[in-house]
Design an enzyme around this catalytic site. Structure first.
Site, PDB file in Angstrom:
ATOM      1  N   SER A  78      -5.768   4.024   4.247  1.00 52.51           N
ATOM      2  CA  SER A  78      -5.339   3.071   3.219  1.00 52.51           C
ATOM      3  C   SER A  78      -6.549   2.603   2.414  1.00 52.51           C
ATOM      4  CB  SER A  78      -4.610   1.871   3.834  1.00 52.51           C
ATOM      5  OG  SER A  78      -3.831   1.206   2.865  1.00 52.51           O
ATOM      6  N   LYS A 129       0.248   3.864  -2.741  1.00 50.85           N
ATOM      7  CA  LYS A 129      -0.718   4.971  -2.686  1.00 50.85           C
ATOM      8  C   LYS A 129      -0.028   6.326  -2.634  1.00 50.85           C
ATOM      9  CE  LYS A 129      -4.480   2.322  -0.538  1.00 50.85           C
ATOM     10  NZ  LYS A 129      -3.842   1.013  -0.349  1.00 50.85           N
ATOM     11  N   SER A 184       0.783  -1.241   0.000  1.00 51.82           N
ATOM     12  CA  SER A 184       0.000   0.000   0.000  1.00 51.82           C
ATOM     13  C   SER A 184       0.810   1.282   0.000  1.00 51.82           C
ATOM     14  CB  SER A 184      -0.959   0.011   1.198  1.00 51.82           C
ATOM     15  OG  SER A 184      -2.105  -0.763   0.932  1.00 51.82           O
TER      16      SER A 184
END
Length: 533
Positions: free
Chosen positions: A372, A198, A195
């Site tokens: 997230s 991102k 993640s």
């Protein structure tokens, strides 16, 4: 150990150094003094996008580049809005409150001096640890960055030699006031980022669309057929809940649409829905998964089937159809009967009946990073593709993100973006690229990228770091987490005890013990926050 500097796009900038003067020294001591009570207060302030009435985000002062990152207990809420200096008013209010005299009786003693007869004078409260964003300088000015060998002595035992970090690991630490790399462990090696992808998605979207861009959902009336089309604008935060909390409301859209139809004397319509803003398959390569709904331009509440607003949750099989059916029911409440909805496409001749818009992209980016949010990440990657003329599918979105980062001169060699969320295990990012993204977001010349930093979860307080850093660095580390089976990553910023602002990226692949790997990465970040080489 000699570590090369980053490429020339991050050469020293005197303006950045002046901005960093606002970071006060001894931040960590103040943070630890704030105590558990403030931690509970911060946790009680949920990340919301409600009542966001911020000024244009590109009007932040240059001092917000780095000084605003020295957050600590009680001033780390992610709630908006921004004030004219670029600091969240909630954070400023809490900082002011923490600066009042307090002690054991919290300043409520009797008498002019604030004490009762025979009782001790209240101990002074710790000073506000959130550095002002108005350019106020700390005594002594900016400190020199730690030396390369000093950081190597600190971090090598925690990263290079840690058994919990699996078979492949890489890391980089940079001084955000100069862009100089201070530590590297295979820093140019692309690994699966999970993640932390991102961060790249956020930078690409903000540069392609601008921080004030909003995602708009609308209804259109086909004059020749009388068909009403619900046109998806790619806003996964569109909500059907009664309390919209500042998000675009499907209920509001239904009310406006019904009012517009009644003005035309229409009380019965054929309802369709349009998802053609996006292209390609809706199903992520991971398949059906509670971490992500089908990627479609129309959905309400991210297709969640419970009352959650973040984290894993069961999703409806067809978010677009479900949103359209909900919309039909809302129209009926306003006296307009709609047919069972089906897919269609609004023509260029259709008249817009009503619109609702999301919070600004700056707020969406903060929400995406703090929570997230995979649905938002995929949406923002596709909007980046739309804005840059690429197909709005998984391939086009990945190509668009890569292209935007390359235009910024960032080190994208070896990088691969197959989605916007990092759920795809074939994504690849190097520590050098992640720290370059953070350094770019800290540059006073790019205030539009500030939400990339302000949206990062805060250690022990917000988002995916709320339950971590219980033993140290609370409020001093802001970082995006990344976790897949066998993958643990962490990338963000840290304020050292004497006010230095560093950016870091730690990536570990082929891990076999997720807890041990996470603890090792948190330990490395804590070391940066607590040691002064």
């Amino acid at each position: 150990m000699t570590v090369p500097e980053l490429r020339p796009w991050r050469t020293a900038r005197p303006r950045v150094a002046r901005a960093a003067d606002a970071v006060r020294p001894r931040v960590s001591r103040f943070v630890r003094a704030a105590g558990p009570r403030v931690a509970r207060l911060a946790r009680a302030t949920a990340p919301r996008l409600a009542r966001i009435t911020r000024p244009k985000t590109w009007q932040y002062t240059a001092g917000a580049a780095t000084a605003g990152l020295a957050l600590a207990a009680g001033v780390v809420t992610v709630a908006g809005p921004w004030d004219s200096t670029g600091q969240r008013t909630a954070e400023r209010d809490r900082a002011v409150a923490l600066g009042r005299p307090g002690g054991t009786d919290h300043g409520r003693g009797s008498g002019a001096s604030g004490t009762s007869s025979g009782s001790p004078r209240p101990a002074p409260s710790a000073g506000a640890v959130l550095a002002g964003l108005d350019g106020t300088s700390a005594p002594g000015g900016i400190k020199a960055a730690p030396g390369d060998q000093d950081l190597a002595d600190l971090l090598d035992p925690l990263l290079k030699d840690a058994p919990g970090l699996g078979g492949r690991r890489a890391a980089a630490v940079v001084d955000l006031t100069t862009g100089k790399r201070l530590y590297g462990l295979g820093p140019d090696a692309p690994l699966t980022p999970a993640s932390t992808t991102k961060i790249a998605t956020a930078v690409a979207a903000l540069t392609a669309l601008g921080p004030d861009h909003r995602l708009t959902t609308r209804t259109a009336l086909e004059a020749d057929t009388g068909e009403v089309v619900l046109v998806g604008g790619g806003d996964p935060t569109l909500t059907a809940r009664e309390d919209a909390r500042g998000l675009a409301s499907l209920r509001t859209l239904a009310g406006k649409t019904a009012a517009a139809l009644k003005k035309r004397g229409v009380r019965e319509v054929t309802l369709s829905y349009d998802t053609t803003l996006y292209a390609g398959t809706e199903m992520h390569p991971i398949g059906v998964n509670e971490n992500l709904a089908r990627v479609t331009a129309l959905m309400a509440d991210e297709g969640r089937t419970d009352d959650s607003t973040s984290g894993p949750a069961p999703r409806v099989p067809d978010p677009a159809a479900d949103a359209a059916r909900t919309f039909a029911g809302l129209l009926k409440q306003h006296g307009v009967t709609a047919s069972a909805p089906g897919p269609s496409k609004a023509t260029g001749r259709a008249d817009t009946l009503a619109t609702v818009s999301s919070p600004p992209l700056s707020a969406l980016v903060e929400r995406m990073l703090t929570n997230s949010d995979n649905d938002l990440a995929e949406a923002l990657a596709r909007h980046t593709a739309v804005a840059t003329g690429k197909p709005a599918d998984f391939d086009g979105a990945g190509a668009a993100v890569t292209a935007r980062l390359k235009q910024l001169g960032l080190p994208v060699g070896g990088a691969r973006f197959h989605d916007g969320s990092g759920l795809d295990r074939t994504d690849l990012i190097s520590p050098d690229l992640l720290t370059a993204l953070l350094a770019e977001a800290a540059d006073p010349a790019r205030p539009q990228l500030r939400p990339v930093l302000t949206g990062l979860p805060v250690a022990h307080f917000t988002g995916t770091l709320a339950g971590r850093y219980t033993d140290g660095a609370a409020g001093l580390v802001r970082a995006k987490t990344g976790t897949l089976t066998g993958v643990n990553t962490l990338a963000g910023t840290v304020t050292t005890p004497d006010g230095r602002l560093l950016g870091f990226a730690f990536l570990a692949n082929d891990t076999t013990d997720a807890w041990a790997a996470q603890s090792a990465l948190d330990g490395a970040a804590t070391t940066l926050a607590s040691e002064t080489p």
